[in-house]
Structures are given as C-alpha cells and as structure tokens.
Design an enzyme around this catalytic site. Structure first.
Site, short mmCIF file in Angstrom:
data_model
loop_
_atom_site.label_atom_id
_atom_site.label_comp_id
_atom_site.label_asym_id
_atom_site.label_seq_id
_atom_site.Cartn_x
_atom_site.Cartn_y
_atom_site.Cartn_z
N TYR A 141 0.81 -1.21 0.00
CA TYR A 141 0.00 0.00 0.00
C TYR A 141 0.85 1.27 0.00
O TYR A 141 0.40 2.31 -0.45
CB TYR A 141 -0.92 0.03 1.23
N LYS A 191 4.21 -15.30 2.66
CA LYS A 191 4.43 -16.03 1.41
C LYS A 191 5.94 -16.20 1.27
O LYS A 191 6.57 -15.74 0.31
CB LYS A 191 3.81 -15.24 0.23
N ASP A 223 -1.69 -18.70 0.92
CA ASP A 223 -2.65 -19.48 0.12
C ASP A 223 -3.25 -20.60 0.98
O ASP A 223 -4.47 -20.84 0.96
CB ASP A 223 -2.02 -20.01 -1.18
N ASP A 247 -5.90 -7.57 4.40
CA ASP A 247 -7.08 -6.99 3.76
C ASP A 247 -7.92 -8.09 3.13
O ASP A 247 -9.14 -8.17 3.33
CB ASP A 247 -6.64 -5.98 2.69
N ASP A 251 -11.82 -10.00 4.58
CA ASP A 251 -13.08 -10.08 3.81
C ASP A 251 -13.53 -11.54 3.75
O ASP A 251 -14.71 -11.85 3.90
CB ASP A 251 -12.91 -9.54 2.39
C1 IPM Z 1 -10.27 -1.96 4.22
C2 IPM Z 1 -10.55 -1.41 2.86
C3 IPM Z 1 -9.46 -0.41 2.49
C4 IPM Z 1 -8.14 -1.16 2.45
C5 IPM Z 1 -9.69 0.33 1.16
C6 IPM Z 1 -11.02 1.07 1.16
C7 IPM Z 1 -8.56 1.26 0.83
O1 IPM Z 1 -10.67 -2.44 1.93
O2 IPM Z 1 -10.15 -1.18 5.18
O3 IPM Z 1 -10.16 -3.19 4.36
O4 IPM Z 1 -7.81 -1.82 1.45
O5 IPM Z 1 -7.41 -1.10 3.44
MG MG Z 2 -10.68 -4.38 2.79
#
Ligand code: IPM
Ligand code: MG
Length: 352
Positions: A141, A191, A223, A247, A251
């Site tokens: 990032y 990784k 993975d 990240d 999710d």
């Molecule tokens: C999160 C989001 C952010 C990230 C985006 C919106 C930049 O996906 O906080 O998980 O990737 O960190």
């Molecule tokens: Mg995210």
C-alpha cells in the site's frame, strides 16, 4: 472521564452507520457519567467534492489532537475513474499513515444464532473466535517506487512490497501480547516461499516466538491460510499478517460471521488516538436507504471505548447489548431480516 472523538462519516452508508454508533456512545456516556464530545469532519469522496483532496491537513490535525476517531466508510462510483488523480481511498491511507496506526485489529466471532447466516456448514463455524491483526502502514500500500511510466514501448505500472524489520517487529509483538489474554496461539501468515519481504517477516516472527515459549507460533503460507480459514476456522486464535494479505483474508473471514456488516475494527499505534471503523465499505447500492447493518460500527465504538479510552466495562456493556439483540432475533437485511439501520440500533440501545 472527558473524551474528544472525531467522527469521519465518509461516503455511502458511512453517515448512517456512524450516526447510530454515536448515539450508542452518548447513551454509554450518560449512563457512566462520562463527557464525550463529537466533532464531525470530511474524509474521502465528500472531502474531494468540497476541498479537492480526500483528507485535508486541518482534518488530519484535528484527528491527531483527539482521543479517538470513529470512521464510517469511503469511496463510491462517483470517484471511481481509474485515471482520477485524487481518490477517496487516498484519504483513508493518509489518515492511517499520518496517525501511525500500524496495527489493525479485526476480531471475527461467530454468533451461535448466526451460524445459519453463513454459507458454510454449521459444524465448521461453532467456536470460531479469531483475532486478525493486519499490519496497516507498510507493504504494497505504501512502498516506493509506485506509479506508471512507459518502458520498452509499453505502459508499465509498479507497486513495491517493502518492509523494515522494525515494522514487522512492532505488529508481531502486539500479536503476542494480545495472544496472552486469549488461547495463546499466534499464526503468522506470509508467502515466504516466494517473497523476500515474507522471509524477513518470518525471521522476525520466529525471533519473537523464541522469546515467548508460552505462546505457540505457527507460520502458514497465505494461500494455505485462505483455505484453512474456510475448512478449519476454529483452529485459529490470533492471526498476524502483512497489509494486503490481511485486507484479503478479513473479507474472507467475514463470511464466517454471516455478513461483512457484523465486523468491527480498531487501528492502533504505539500511542495517540486510534481509528475505529467497520471492515465493510461504503455500499453505494444501499446508501441513503436506511438499510445498512450498524453492528460493525457499533462494535467498533465498543473497541474505541476499550482501546483508546480504557473503558473496558463500558465496552462490555455495548458488546453484550449487541449479543443480546442478535440472540433475540434482531436482524437487518444482510442477515435475512427486516430491520432497518435505525431500528436495529434501537434494539441494541434498548439492551444497553
Ligand atoms: C479496508 C478497505 C481499504 C483497504 C480500502 C477502502 C482502501 O478495503 O479497510 O479493508 O484496502 O485497506
Ligand atoms: Mg478491505
């Protein structure tokens, strides 16, 4: 106690969910005789529209001078042009970097009465209680160089995955500290079979592991970790990993909890104010309709009470109210229910 909280509602459903979390914090303040003040500022797309930048210097300075920051979400189709020079997400990244909140705590718990909300088999989900700690101010990032150019007659794009040993050490040490109060197991995800930055990550994590024989340390490739998160989620306790892996994995982990709308997060550093936000995005498709699940943001406000204000008892009151509302069948649309944002928050507030 007195506390000054900066609220950054952001874009999409952000304003709807932060409004409910602020109400909860106000009730808690009244009950426990605290004085919380709230200042709203712009972040993300709404700040681009007003000021041409996703985070102004004034807003960052105000955040730095506060005790804690409550954030909704940023982004939306209006600002999504891939060629745009300014993007809402830049504001979020600049805020994280500017406040030096290098550790993002994302607890993933599966509520007993929500096992059916997940597409996974119920027997896999029982007992899941994971704390993912995502490194937040390094890696892909932020690594330099980053950008576009032309090379050998082709358009080229570059991102750099870079980590210093101290960046790895401080977040892995935090993982070990937090594992002390849990099931004493740390899974470090990398990784290392391919990436040099991951080999440094594994080396530093191993050094810290050697100094903490009372904590079981496991190294798992990302993975494999993504697979095991679905096949054996209850085998994880604390998971610590670099920025982008964290990240993606969180999710994925939100599927365990039944909905993205359920999960809170805390971004903290060595000192200074923390940033508290749900892990979900701005959900432009349901924005302004009063349909969003406020639980992730309300649970983030509980993390704010605990981590930035040191109010563990108050945090517990909020968390138990959420648990009770869920156990008693209160559900927003994402969980197959009919309650709107406001109603769901009222059900939680009644149980505080
Ligand atoms: C999160 C989001 C952010 C990230 C985006 C919106 C930049 O996906 O906080 O998980 O990737 O960190
Ligand atoms: Mg995210």
């Amino acid at each position: 106690m007195k506390a000054r909280i900066v609220v950054l509602p952001g874009d999409g459903i952000g304003p709807e969910v932060t409004a409910e979390a602020v109400r909860v914090l106000q009730i808690v303040a009244g009950r426990f005789k605290h004085e919380f003040s709230f200042t709203e500022q712009l972040l993300g797309g709404c700040s681009i529209d007003r000021h041409g930048t996703a985070l102004t210097d004034e807003t960052l300075a105000d955040c730095k001078a506060s005790d804690a920051i409550l954030l909704g979400a940023v982004g939306g189709p209006k600002w999504d042009d891939p060629r745009a020079k300014v993007r809402p997400e830049q504001g979020l990244l600049a805020l994280r970097k500017g406040l030096d909140v290098f550790a993002n705590l994302r607890p993933v718990r599966v509520h007993d009465s929500l096992v059916d909300a997940s597409p996974l088999k119920p027997d896999r989900l029982r007992g899941v209680d994971i704390l993912v700690i995502r490194e937040l101010t390094g890696g892909l990032y932020f690594g330099q160089p980053k950008g576009r150019d032309r090379k050998d007659g082709h358009e080229r794009a570059v991102d750099t995955l870079e980590y210093y040993d101290f960046e790895i050490r401080r977040v892995v040490e935090l993982a070990f500290r937090l594992a002390q109060g849990r099931r004493r197991k740390v899974t470090s995800v990398d990784k290392a079979n391919v990436l040099e930055s991951s080999r440094l990550w594994r080396q530093v994590a191993s050094e810290i592991g050697a100094a903490h024989p009372e904590i079981a340390l496991d190294h798992v490739l990302v993975d494999t970790a993504s697979m095991r998160l679905i096949t054996h989620p209850s085998s994880f306790d604390v998971v610590v990993t670099e920025n982008m892996f964290g990240d993606i994995l969180t999710d994925e982990a939100s599927v365990l909890a039944g909905s993205m709308g359920m999960l809170p997060s805390a971004s903290i550093g060595e000192s200074g104010p923390g940033v508290y936000e749900p892990i979900h995005g701005s959900a432009p498709d349901i924005a302004g309709k009063g349909l969003a699940n406020p639980v992730g943001t309300i649970l983030s406000s509980a993390m704010l009470l605990r981590h930035s204000l040191g109010l563990a008892e108050e945090a517990g009151v909020v968390e138990r109210a959420v648990d009770a509302a869920i156990a008693e069948g209160c559900r927003t649309g994402d969980l197959g229910g009919k309650l709107g944002t406001r109603q769901m928050a009222q059900e939680i507030a009644r149980r505080l």
